[in-house]
Write an enzyme that holds these catalytic residues in place. Structure first.
Site, mmCIF file in Angstrom:
data_model
loop_
_atom_site.group_PDB
_atom_site.id
_atom_site.type_symbol
_atom_site.label_atom_id
_atom_site.label_comp_id
_atom_site.label_asym_id
_atom_site.label_seq_id
_atom_site.Cartn_x
_atom_site.Cartn_y
_atom_site.Cartn_z
ATOM 1 N N ILE A 140 0.887 -1.155 0.000
ATOM 2 C CA ILE A 140 0.000 0.000 0.000
ATOM 3 C C ILE A 140 0.931 1.211 0.000
ATOM 4 C CG2 ILE A 140 -0.316 -0.125 2.504
ATOM 5 C CD1 ILE A 140 -3.137 1.043 2.083
ATOM 6 N N TYR A 144 -1.673 1.646 10.552
ATOM 7 C CA TYR A 144 -2.289 0.321 10.616
ATOM 8 C C TYR A 144 -2.946 0.070 11.977
ATOM 9 C CZ TYR A 144 0.485 -0.356 6.389
ATOM 10 O OH TYR A 144 1.049 -0.232 5.142
#
Length: 176
Positions: free
Chosen positions: A97, A143
């Protein structure tokens, strides 16, 4: 309404994928790694041949995040045997990502993560996982905001430098 759009990457997009892959990787890691190690990684791991093989894997998918039809970030997702670690065949991996530096802090990372999670949950995995360099504090905090928790680590080779990636996972609440 998002200013970003998501588009699945096709084999004909290979040059654009290589360009954004190399650019975002360099932007993310060049300040913390030698030019020699970085260039070796870019040459070997983000070559046209390697990326072409990854695009053609039926257990992987790449997506561009675009603004005005211009790629500004991308995702690589894996499931089944394409996962970089065979932790659980019924898990789902967010392998990459990446966002261009000029779009950091502009909601693009959240857009990509939301898209990855939506795609993952359609496959109903036991959990979703990813690896992140232990020194990439910005990414780790990002995250964690999504509920990912560290569950292990593995080695990642960048050129000749052996580094440690934290493995983080997000449980699929349907299995808890």
């Amino acid at each position: 309404m998002s200013i970003y759009t998501l588009r699945k990457i096709e084999p004909s997009d290979i040059h654009e994928l290589q360009n954004i892959s190399r650019t975002t990787f360099r932007e993310t890691f060049e300040a913390h790694n030698s030019a020699e190690d970085l260039n070796k990684y870019l040459h070997e791991q983000l070559s046209l041949d390697k990326l072409s093989g990854e695009i053609q894997n039926p257990d992987s998918a790449f997506y561009f995040a675009e603004i005005n039809n211009q790629a500004v970030g991308y995702l690589k997702l894996n499931w089944g045997l394409a996962q970089t670690e065979q932790i659980d065949a019924s898990a789902f991996e967010i392998e990459r990502i990446y966002v261009l530096n000029s779009y950091l802090g502009k909601g693009l990372g959240a857009f990509l993560m939301d898209a990855a999670l939506e795609i993952a949950y359609k496959m109903n995995p036991v959990f979703i996982w990813l690896g992140v360099w232990e020194k990439n504090e910005r990414a780790i905090h990002f995250y964690e905001k999504y509920g990912f928790k560290v569950f292990g680590s593995h080695q990642f080779t960048l050129g000749e430098d052996i580094q440690t990636d934290l493995l983080m996972k997000l449980e699929n609440k349907r299995y808890l």
